[in-house]
Design a protein around this motif. Structure first.
Motif, PDB file in Angstrom:
ATOM      1  N   LEU A  50      -1.007   7.494  -7.136  1.00  9.38           N
ATOM      2  CA  LEU A  50      -1.024   6.071  -7.460  1.00  9.38           C
ATOM      3  C   LEU A  50      -2.083   5.794  -8.522  1.00  9.38           C
ATOM      4  O   LEU A  50      -3.094   6.485  -8.605  1.00  9.38           O
ATOM      5  CB  LEU A  50      -1.345   5.248  -6.206  1.00  9.38           C
ATOM      6  CG  LEU A  50      -0.379   5.356  -5.030  1.00  9.38           C
ATOM      7  CD1 LEU A  50      -0.906   4.559  -3.840  1.00  9.38           C
ATOM      8  CD2 LEU A  50       1.012   4.879  -5.430  1.00  9.38           C
ATOM      9  N   SER A  51      -1.852   4.775  -9.310  1.00 10.38           N
ATOM     10  CA  SER A  51      -2.842   4.318 -10.288  1.00 10.38           C
ATOM     11  C   SER A  51      -2.907   2.802 -10.181  1.00 10.38           C
ATOM     12  O   SER A  51      -2.131   2.078 -10.792  1.00 10.38           O
ATOM     13  CB  SER A  51      -2.439   4.748 -11.703  1.00 10.38           C
ATOM     14  OG  SER A  51      -3.417   4.341 -12.640  1.00 10.38           O
ATOM     15  N   LEU A  52      -3.842   2.327  -9.349  1.00 10.23           N
ATOM     16  CA  LEU A  52      -3.900   0.904  -8.995  1.00 10.23           C
ATOM     17  C   LEU A  52      -5.080   0.179  -9.609  1.00 10.23           C
ATOM     18  O   LEU A  52      -5.211  -1.034  -9.434  1.00 10.23           O
ATOM     19  CB  LEU A  52      -3.962   0.766  -7.463  1.00 10.23           C
ATOM     20  CG  LEU A  52      -2.826   1.440  -6.699  1.00 10.23           C
ATOM     21  CD1 LEU A  52      -3.082   1.362  -5.199  1.00 10.23           C
ATOM     22  CD2 LEU A  52      -1.487   0.811  -7.053  1.00 10.23           C
ATOM     23  N   GLY A  53      -5.929   0.910 -10.323  1.00  6.21           N
ATOM     24  CA  GLY A  53      -7.084   0.269 -10.944  1.00  6.21           C
ATOM     25  C   GLY A  53      -7.980  -0.398  -9.916  1.00  6.21           C
ATOM     26  O   GLY A  53      -8.240   0.155  -8.845  1.00  6.21           O
ATOM     27  N   ASN A  54      -8.426  -1.584 -10.226  1.00  6.80           N
ATOM     28  CA  ASN A  54      -9.312  -2.341  -9.339  1.00  6.80           C
ATOM     29  C   ASN A  54      -8.576  -3.444  -8.584  1.00  6.80           C
ATOM     30  O   ASN A  54      -9.180  -4.448  -8.194  1.00  6.80           O
ATOM     31  CB  ASN A  54     -10.468  -2.946 -10.141  1.00  6.80           C
ATOM     32  CG  ASN A  54     -11.403  -1.884 -10.677  1.00  6.80           C
ATOM     33  OD1 ASN A  54     -11.556  -0.816 -10.080  1.00  6.80           O
ATOM     34  ND2 ASN A  54     -12.021  -2.156 -11.823  1.00  6.80           N
ATOM     35  N   ALA A  55      -7.287  -3.271  -8.399  1.00  6.46           N
ATOM     36  CA  ALA A  55      -6.494  -4.274  -7.681  1.00  6.46           C
ATOM     37  C   ALA A  55      -6.799  -4.178  -6.191  1.00  6.46           C
ATOM     38  O   ALA A  55      -6.257  -3.319  -5.479  1.00  6.46           O
ATOM     39  CB  ALA A  55      -5.014  -4.064  -7.954  1.00  6.46           C
ATOM     40  N   LYS A 112     -15.451   0.792  -4.385  1.00  3.22           N
ATOM     41  CA  LYS A 112     -15.319   2.028  -5.158  1.00  3.22           C
ATOM     42  C   LYS A 112     -13.825   2.354  -5.260  1.00  3.22           C
ATOM     43  O   LYS A 112     -13.328   3.335  -4.708  1.00  3.22           O
ATOM     44  CB  LYS A 112     -16.080   3.166  -4.492  1.00  3.22           C
ATOM     45  CG  LYS A 112     -17.579   2.932  -4.344  1.00  3.22           C
ATOM     46  CD  LYS A 112     -18.240   4.102  -3.611  1.00  3.22           C
ATOM     47  CE  LYS A 112     -19.739   3.899  -3.436  1.00  3.22           C
ATOM     48  NZ  LYS A 112     -20.367   5.047  -2.706  1.00  3.22           N
ATOM     49  N   TYR A 113     -13.109   1.508  -5.978  1.00  3.32           N
ATOM     50  CA  TYR A 113     -11.653   1.560  -5.952  1.00  3.32           C
ATOM     51  C   TYR A 113     -11.090   2.878  -6.470  1.00  3.32           C
ATOM     52  O   TYR A 113     -10.144   3.432  -5.901  1.00  3.32           O
ATOM     53  CB  TYR A 113     -11.078   0.388  -6.745  1.00  3.32           C
ATOM     54  CG  TYR A 113     -11.434  -0.967  -6.169  1.00  3.32           C
ATOM     55  CD1 TYR A 113     -10.990  -1.337  -4.900  1.00  3.32           C
ATOM     56  CD2 TYR A 113     -12.215  -1.867  -6.881  1.00  3.32           C
ATOM     57  CE1 TYR A 113     -11.300  -2.574  -4.368  1.00  3.32           C
ATOM     58  CE2 TYR A 113     -12.538  -3.109  -6.352  1.00  3.32           C
ATOM     59  CZ  TYR A 113     -12.092  -3.462  -5.096  1.00  3.32           C
ATOM     60  OH  TYR A 113     -12.419  -4.688  -4.563  1.00  3.32           O
ATOM     61  N   ALA A 164      -2.383   0.312   0.089  1.00  5.43           N
ATOM     62  CA  ALA A 164      -2.129   1.752  -0.015  1.00  5.43           C
ATOM     63  C   ALA A 164      -2.835   2.504   1.103  1.00  5.43           C
ATOM     64  O   ALA A 164      -2.283   3.465   1.663  1.00  5.43           O
ATOM     65  CB  ALA A 164      -2.595   2.268  -1.377  1.00  5.43           C
ATOM     66  N   ILE A 165      -4.046   2.084   1.436  1.00  2.01           N
ATOM     67  CA  ILE A 165      -4.770   2.722   2.542  1.00  2.01           C
ATOM     68  C   ILE A 165      -4.026   2.512   3.846  1.00  2.01           C
ATOM     69  O   ILE A 165      -3.837   3.449   4.637  1.00  2.01           O
ATOM     70  CB  ILE A 165      -6.205   2.167   2.627  1.00  2.01           C
ATOM     71  CG1 ILE A 165      -7.020   2.628   1.429  1.00  2.01           C
ATOM     72  CG2 ILE A 165      -6.876   2.587   3.940  1.00  2.01           C
ATOM     73  CD1 ILE A 165      -8.359   1.927   1.277  1.00  2.01           C
ATOM     74  N   GLU A 166      -3.566   1.285   4.079  1.00  3.18           N
ATOM     75  CA  GLU A 166      -2.826   1.018   5.312  1.00  3.18           C
ATOM     76  C   GLU A 166      -1.550   1.843   5.371  1.00  3.18           C
ATOM     77  O   GLU A 166      -1.219   2.421   6.420  1.00  3.18           O
ATOM     78  CB  GLU A 166      -2.492  -0.470   5.423  1.00  3.18           C
ATOM     79  CG  GLU A 166      -1.697  -0.786   6.677  1.00  3.18           C
ATOM     80  CD  GLU A 166      -1.479  -2.277   6.909  1.00  3.18           C
ATOM     81  OE1 GLU A 166      -0.591  -2.620   7.702  1.00  3.18           O
ATOM     82  OE2 GLU A 166      -2.214  -3.095   6.310  1.00  3.18           O
ATOM     83  N   GLN A 167      -0.842   1.931   4.265  1.00  5.86           N
ATOM     84  CA  GLN A 167       0.405   2.699   4.240  1.00  5.86           C
ATOM     85  C   GLN A 167       0.145   4.179   4.527  1.00  5.86           C
ATOM     86  O   GLN A 167       0.857   4.801   5.332  1.00  5.86           O
ATOM     87  CB  GLN A 167       1.085   2.540   2.875  1.00  5.86           C
ATOM     88  CG  GLN A 167       2.220   3.512   2.601  1.00  5.86           C
ATOM     89  CD  GLN A 167       3.429   3.349   3.507  1.00  5.86           C
ATOM     90  OE1 GLN A 167       3.519   2.390   4.269  1.00  5.86           O
ATOM     91  NE2 GLN A 167       4.371   4.281   3.429  1.00  5.86           N
TER      92      GLN A 167
END
Length: 473
Positions: free
Chosen positions: A395-400, A375-376, A407-410
Motif C-alpha cells: 500500500l502507498s497511503l502517505g499521511n492519510a 509515523k505513517y 489498513a491496520i484494522e483490515q
C-alpha cells in the motif's frame, strides 16, 4: 464453588503433575510433595512446567478452544452452525452468569495464577537451586501470571488481583480497576523479561529451530508489547515489538510456506503450547474441534459469517487460500471455516502445536503503535511486510490518517482471525469512528449483525458461583 480458597488449596498439587516432554530431564510420574517441590532443579522445574500440560490436557479449556471460539463468536468472525445455548449466548453477546463456559474462562486462569503464586513464593525461598534455573523458573511463573491476567482483564474488566498465597486475604478480594491490573501485568512481564533466557529453556539456542513450548525472553517481550499497546503506551509498544522483530530467532514464513506457520516449532512461533493429549493421532484441540471429519464433503460446524469475515479477504490473499477451508454442498452453498490448523486426528507423530504468540502479530502491534505516533510511513512499512508475505501488493497511503488506520484494522482482521480473541479485543478497545464518547468500534460494527447488541456487552458478567461465594465481586 470456593472462588479462590479451593483454587489455592489444590493449585500446587495440580501444577506439579507434569509431562516429561516438556523437560529434558525426567520428572516424577506422581505428584511431588509440596515440601519437596523446590528442593532441587528437577523438582522445581517440574513444579512450574506442570501448568503447561494442564493448560492443554483437555478440550474446551481456557488455554485452547474456548479462547478461540468464544471471542470469535462475540465478534464478527464465525458462528456455530447448530443450536447450542452455551454458544448462542456468546454469539448474541448476551452471556448469562450461569454459562458453563463463562465459569471456565474465570476459574481456570485463577487456578494457574494460584499455581504461579505458589511457585514464585517457593522459588524465592529456595536455597538449593542453581541461580540460572531459579531465575528462569521465576520468570516463567511471572509470565504465566501476567498471561492469565491479560485475558481476565480483557474478558471481565476489573478483576481481583491475587499476587500471593494468603487464602484468607484473597477469598473476598474486591475487583481491582483495569488500570491496576494492567500495571501488575506489565510489572510481571518486565521482571520476567529480565530473568528468562534468550533462547528456549529446553536446550534450544538462539538461531536454532526447536521446541518453543516454554516461555523465553522473546515471549515476555512479545506479550509486553501487546500490554503496552492496549494501555496506549505507543512508544514503549514500538520498542518492545521492534526487539522481537529484530530477534534472529524469529522470521516471517515466506508466501510459499503459509501452511507451515502453525506447525510445531515454526520459525514464526514465539510461544506454543505443546499437544499433550494425542490419542488417536490428535494434534491440537483447535484442529480437532474445527476441522470437519471429511474436508471434501463434510459440513463444518464453525462457519465464517457471510458479509463479515467470509468476505473480508482481498483477491489473491494467500491467507484466504491457505488458512480458510471451503466446502460446497450439493445444493451449491459454500461454507468457509477457520483452517489454520489442518489436523483433526490420525496424524502421528504430532506436527501441530497450539500457537499462542507469533511474529506476525508483532508487526501489526508496531504498525498500530507507530500510527498513533503519526509515523505513517513506518506504520505502512510494517503493514506491507505482512501484506507482501501474504501475496498482496504494498500500500502507498502517505499521511492519510484514516486510510492508515483502516489498513491496520483490515490486516489485523485477516491475519489474526481465529487466534486468541484478537478481533474481539480490538473491537472492544478501539474507540468508535463516530467520535461519540463511551462508544467503541464494536458499536460501529456489531449492531448490524446482532440486533440486540448493547454497548455494555464488551464485558462478560462475573460467573454466578464466584459472585455467590464472594459478595465483593
Amino acid at each position: 464453588m470456593r472462588f479462590l480458597k479451593y483454587i489455592a488449596i489444590v493449585g500446587l498439587s495440580l501444577g506439579l503433575h507434569s509431562c516429561e516432554s516438556y523437560l529434558d530431564v525426567g520428572v516424577p510420574k506422581d505428584e511431588v510433595a509440596a515440601g519437596l517441590a523446590f528442593s532441587d532443579d528437577k523438582a522445581a522445574t517440574a513444579s512450574v512446567t506442570g501448568v503447561y500440560s494442564r493448560m492443554n490436557q483437555l478440550n474446551y479449556q481456557f488455554a485452547n478452544v474456548l479462547s478461540m471460539v468464544l471471542p470469535a463468536m462475540e465478534a464478527d468472525e464465525f458462528a456455530y452452525a447448530a443450536q447450542y445455548a452455551a454458544y448462542d449466548e456468546f454469539k448474541a453477546n448476551a452471556v448469562l452468569p450461569s454459562n458453563q463456559f463463562l465459569a471456565t474462562l474465570w476459574s481456570e486462569p485463577y487456578q494457574y495464577i494460584a499455581q504461579a503464586n505458589m511457585c514464585i513464593e517457593g522459588l524465592e525461598k529456595a536455597t538449593s537451586l542453581s541461580p540460572e534455573v531459579k531465575s528462569q523458573l521465576i520468570g516463567e511463573a511471572k509470565f504465566l501470571r501476567a498471561f492469565c491476567y491479560f485475558y481476565l482483564v480483557n474478558n471481565f474488566g476489573g478483576v481481583p488481583l491475587v499476587l500471593n498465597t494468603n487464602v484468607d486475604e484473597n477469598n473476598f478480594k474486591n475487583r481491582s480497576p483495569e488500570a491496576e491490573v494492567y500495571t501488575a501485568i506489565i510489572e510481571d512481564l518486565k521482571d520476567a523479561k529480565s530473568k528468562l533466557l534468550d533462547g528456549y529453556p529446553n536446550g534450544v539456542a538462539v538461531n536454532a529451530n526447536g521446541q518453543r513450548i516454554r516461555p523465553n525472553k522473546g515471549a515476555a517481550t512479545a506479550l509486553l508489547a501487546r500490554a503496552y499497546l492496549y494501555t496506549k503506551k505507543w512508544d514503549l509498544a514500538e520498542i518492545e515489538a521492534t526487539e522481537v522483530i529484530t530477534n534472529p530467532l524469529y522470521k516471517l514464513m515466506p508466501t510459499a510456506d503459509m501452511n507451515n506457520v502453525f506447525l510445531k516449532n515454526s520459525d514464526e512461533a514465539i510461544w506454543q503450547i505443546q499437544a499433550v493429549n494425542v490419542s488417536g493421532g490428535r494434534n491440537t484441540w483447535e484442529g480437532f474441534l474445527i476441522v470437519p471429519a471429511n474436508i471434501v464433503t463434510g459440513t463444518p460446524l464453525f462457519r465464517l459469517i457471510p458479509n463479515h469475515l467470509y468476505n473480508a479477504f482481498e483477491a489473491g490473499d494467500q491467507r484466504h487460500e491457505n488458512w480458510v477451508g471451503m466446502i460446497t454442498t450439493a445444493a451449491g452453498v459454500t461454507h468457509k471455516y477457520p483452517y489454520k490448523y489442518k489436523v483433526r486426528f490420525g496424524v502421528t507423530p504430532t506436527v501441530e502445536y497450539t500457537m499462542v504468540l507469533r511474529l506476525g502479530e508483532q508487526y501489526l502491534i508496531r504498525a498500530e503503535a507507530r500510527y498513533n505516533q503519526k509515523k505513517y510511513n513506518l506504520a505502512q512499512d510494517d503493514i506491507n511486510d505482512i501484506r507482501e508475505r501474504s501475496g498482496l501488493t504494498a500500500l502507498s497511503l502517505g499521511n492519510a490518517d484514516a486510510a492508515v488506520r483502516e489498513a491496520i484494522e483490515q490486516e489485523r482482521r485477516v491475519e489474526l482471525f481465529a487466534e486468541w480473541g484478537h478481533r474481539w479485543y480490538d473491537l472492544r478497545r478501539w474507540p468508535s469512528v463516530s467520535g461519540e464518547a463511551d462508544k467503541t468500534r464494536a458499536d460501529d460494527i456489531l449492531p448490524a449483525l446482532k440486533p440486540t447488541w448493547k454497548s455494555s456487552a464488551i464485558y462478560l458478567p462475573i460467573p454466578s458461583d464466584a459472585a455467590a461465594f464472594n459478595p465483593n465481586l
